[in-house]
Design a protein around this motif. Structure first.
Motif, PDB file in Angstrom:
ATOM      1  N   GLY A   6       0.846  -1.189   0.000  1.00 52.38           N
ATOM      2  CA  GLY A   6       0.000   0.000   0.000  1.00 52.38           C
ATOM      3  C   GLY A   6       0.874   1.228   0.000  1.00 52.38           C
ATOM      4  O   GLY A   6       2.088   1.157   0.058  1.00 52.38           O
ATOM      5  N   GLY A   7       0.254   2.346  -0.052  1.00 56.91           N
ATOM      6  CA  GLY A   7       1.011   3.583  -0.002  1.00 56.91           C
ATOM      7  C   GLY A   7       0.518   4.566  -1.022  1.00 56.91           C
ATOM      8  O   GLY A   7      -0.333   4.269  -1.848  1.00 56.91           O
ATOM      9  N   ILE A   8       1.104   5.714  -0.974  1.00 59.14           N
ATOM     10  CA  ILE A   8       0.702   6.791  -1.866  1.00 59.14           C
ATOM     11  C   ILE A   8       1.815   7.016  -2.884  1.00 59.14           C
ATOM     12  O   ILE A   8       2.996   6.912  -2.572  1.00 59.14           O
ATOM     13  CB  ILE A   8       0.385   8.073  -1.063  1.00 59.14           C
ATOM     14  CG1 ILE A   8      -0.266   9.126  -1.923  1.00 59.14           C
ATOM     15  CG2 ILE A   8       1.624   8.599  -0.371  1.00 59.14           C
ATOM     16  CD1 ILE A   8      -0.902  10.234  -1.119  1.00 59.14           C
ATOM     17  N   THR A   9       1.416   7.301  -4.090  1.00 63.43           N
ATOM     18  CA  THR A   9       2.391   7.554  -5.142  1.00 63.43           C
ATOM     19  C   THR A   9       2.842   9.015  -5.088  1.00 63.43           C
ATOM     20  O   THR A   9       2.257   9.831  -4.369  1.00 63.43           O
ATOM     21  CB  THR A   9       1.783   7.272  -6.527  1.00 63.43           C
ATOM     22  OG1 THR A   9       0.707   8.184  -6.749  1.00 63.43           O
ATOM     23  CG2 THR A   9       1.282   5.843  -6.629  1.00 63.43           C
ATOM     24  N   LEU A  10       3.839   9.329  -5.859  1.00 62.72           N
ATOM     25  CA  LEU A  10       4.319  10.705  -5.926  1.00 62.72           C
ATOM     26  C   LEU A  10       3.224  11.631  -6.435  1.00 62.72           C
ATOM     27  O   LEU A  10       3.002  12.714  -5.888  1.00 62.72           O
ATOM     28  CB  LEU A  10       5.552  10.798  -6.833  1.00 62.72           C
ATOM     29  CG  LEU A  10       6.116  12.194  -7.063  1.00 62.72           C
ATOM     30  CD1 LEU A  10       6.606  12.789  -5.749  1.00 62.72           C
ATOM     31  CD2 LEU A  10       7.230  12.168  -8.077  1.00 62.72           C
ATOM     32  N   LEU A  14       1.437  14.686  -4.408  1.00 60.30           N
ATOM     33  CA  LEU A  14       1.397  16.034  -4.980  1.00 60.30           C
ATOM     34  C   LEU A  14      -0.037  16.548  -5.055  1.00 60.30           C
ATOM     35  O   LEU A  14      -0.301  17.715  -4.748  1.00 60.30           O
ATOM     36  CB  LEU A  14       2.040  16.031  -6.370  1.00 60.30           C
ATOM     37  CG  LEU A  14       2.146  17.379  -7.074  1.00 60.30           C
ATOM     38  CD1 LEU A  14       2.959  18.362  -6.251  1.00 60.30           C
ATOM     39  CD2 LEU A  14       2.760  17.196  -8.450  1.00 60.30           C
ATOM     40  N   ALA A  15      -0.964  15.665  -5.425  1.00 61.53           N
ATOM     41  CA  ALA A  15      -2.369  16.064  -5.498  1.00 61.53           C
ATOM     42  C   ALA A  15      -2.890  16.454  -4.115  1.00 61.53           C
ATOM     43  O   ALA A  15      -3.562  17.475  -3.959  1.00 61.53           O
ATOM     44  CB  ALA A  15      -3.211  14.932  -6.088  1.00 61.53           C
ATOM     45  N   VAL A  16      -2.575  15.652  -3.105  1.00 65.03           N
ATOM     46  CA  VAL A  16      -3.014  15.956  -1.736  1.00 65.03           C
ATOM     47  C   VAL A  16      -2.423  17.287  -1.282  1.00 65.03           C
ATOM     48  O   VAL A  16      -3.115  18.122  -0.679  1.00 65.03           O
ATOM     49  CB  VAL A  16      -2.623  14.815  -0.772  1.00 65.03           C
ATOM     50  CG1 VAL A  16      -2.834  15.215   0.675  1.00 65.03           C
ATOM     51  CG2 VAL A  16      -3.414  13.555  -1.093  1.00 65.03           C
ATOM     52  N   PRO A  37      -2.372  16.540 -11.242  1.00 64.86           N
ATOM     53  CA  PRO A  37      -1.542  15.355 -10.944  1.00 64.86           C
ATOM     54  C   PRO A  37      -2.339  14.049 -10.890  1.00 64.86           C
ATOM     55  O   PRO A  37      -1.796  12.981 -11.116  1.00 64.86           O
ATOM     56  CB  PRO A  37      -0.943  15.669  -9.565  1.00 64.86           C
ATOM     57  CG  PRO A  37      -0.963  17.140  -9.469  1.00 64.86           C
ATOM     58  CD  PRO A  37      -2.175  17.587 -10.236  1.00 64.86           C
ATOM     59  N   MET A  38      -3.626  14.129 -10.621  1.00 68.57           N
ATOM     60  CA  MET A  38      -4.440  12.921 -10.581  1.00 68.57           C
ATOM     61  C   MET A  38      -4.686  12.366 -11.982  1.00 68.57           C
ATOM     62  O   MET A  38      -5.004  11.190 -12.147  1.00 68.57           O
ATOM     63  CB  MET A  38      -5.769  13.210  -9.878  1.00 68.57           C
ATOM     64  CG  MET A  38      -5.574  13.624  -8.434  1.00 68.57           C
ATOM     65  SD  MET A  38      -7.091  14.053  -7.611  1.00 68.57           S
ATOM     66  CE  MET A  38      -7.786  12.439  -7.378  1.00 68.57           C
ATOM     67  N   TRP A  39      -4.546  13.201 -12.997  1.00 67.99           N
ATOM     68  CA  TRP A  39      -4.740  12.775 -14.374  1.00 67.99           C
ATOM     69  C   TRP A  39      -3.453  12.233 -14.995  1.00 67.99           C
ATOM     70  O   TRP A  39      -3.485  11.661 -16.083  1.00 67.99           O
ATOM     71  CB  TRP A  39      -5.251  13.938 -15.223  1.00 67.99           C
ATOM     72  CG  TRP A  39      -6.668  14.276 -14.918  1.00 67.99           C
ATOM     73  CD1 TRP A  39      -7.111  15.229 -14.044  1.00 67.99           C
ATOM     74  CD2 TRP A  39      -7.827  13.657 -15.448  1.00 67.99           C
ATOM     75  NE1 TRP A  39      -8.469  15.243 -14.016  1.00 67.99           N
ATOM     76  CE2 TRP A  39      -8.940  14.285 -14.865  1.00 67.99           C
ATOM     77  CE3 TRP A  39      -8.029  12.629 -16.357  1.00 67.99           C
ATOM     78  CZ2 TRP A  39     -10.238  13.907 -15.177  1.00 67.99           C
ATOM     79  CZ3 TRP A  39      -9.333  12.266 -16.669  1.00 67.99           C
ATOM     80  CH2 TRP A  39     -10.414  12.900 -16.080  1.00 67.99           C
ATOM     81  N   GLY A  40      -2.314  12.420 -14.328  1.00 68.44           N
ATOM     82  CA  GLY A  40      -1.024  11.994 -14.875  1.00 68.44           C
ATOM     83  C   GLY A  40      -0.959  10.538 -15.283  1.00 68.44           C
ATOM     84  O   GLY A  40      -0.608  10.220 -16.430  1.00 68.44           O
ATOM     85  N   PRO A  41      -1.290   9.607 -14.409  1.00 72.54           N
ATOM     86  CA  PRO A  41      -1.223   8.191 -14.790  1.00 72.54           C
ATOM     87  C   PRO A  41      -2.160   7.841 -15.946  1.00 72.54           C
ATOM     88  O   PRO A  41      -1.793   7.077 -16.840  1.00 72.54           O
ATOM     89  CB  PRO A  41      -1.640   7.449 -13.511  1.00 72.54           C
ATOM     90  CG  PRO A  41      -1.309   8.407 -12.406  1.00 72.54           C
ATOM     91  CD  PRO A  41      -1.550   9.773 -12.979  1.00 72.54           C
TER      92      PRO A  41
END
Length: 64
Positions: A6-10, A14-16, A37-41
Motif C-alpha cells: 500500500g502507499g501513496i504515489t508521488l 502532490l495532489a493531496v 496530478p491525478m490525471w497523470g497516470p
C-alpha cells in the motif's frame, strides 16, 4: 502475507499537497490545475496506447 504494497504515489502526494494548499487559500489556482496530478497516470496510459496503435499501423503498412 498477501504481498500487496500500500502507499501513496508521488502524483497522489502532490495532489493531496495541492488540494491542501488550495483549500487553505495559499494558492489561487483553478481546480483543474490543482487536480492535474491525478490525471497523470491516465494520460501516460493513453499516450502508451496511442504509440502502440501507431506502431501497429506502421508495421502493418510496411508488410504490404
Amino acid at each position: 502475507m498477501s504481498g500487496q504494497h500500500g502507499g501513496i504515489t508521488l502524483m497522489g502526494a502532490l495532489a493531496v499537497l495541492l488540494i491542501g494548499l488550495r483549500l487553505a487559500g495559499l494558492i489561487d489556482w483553478p481546480w483543474w490545475a490543482v487536480l492535474l496530478p491525478m490525471w497523470g497516470p491516465l494520460a501516460l496510459v493513453a499516450l502508451l496506447v496511442l504509440v502502440i496503435a501507431v506502431l501497429e499501423i506502421a508495421i502493418d503498412a510496411a508488410k504490404k
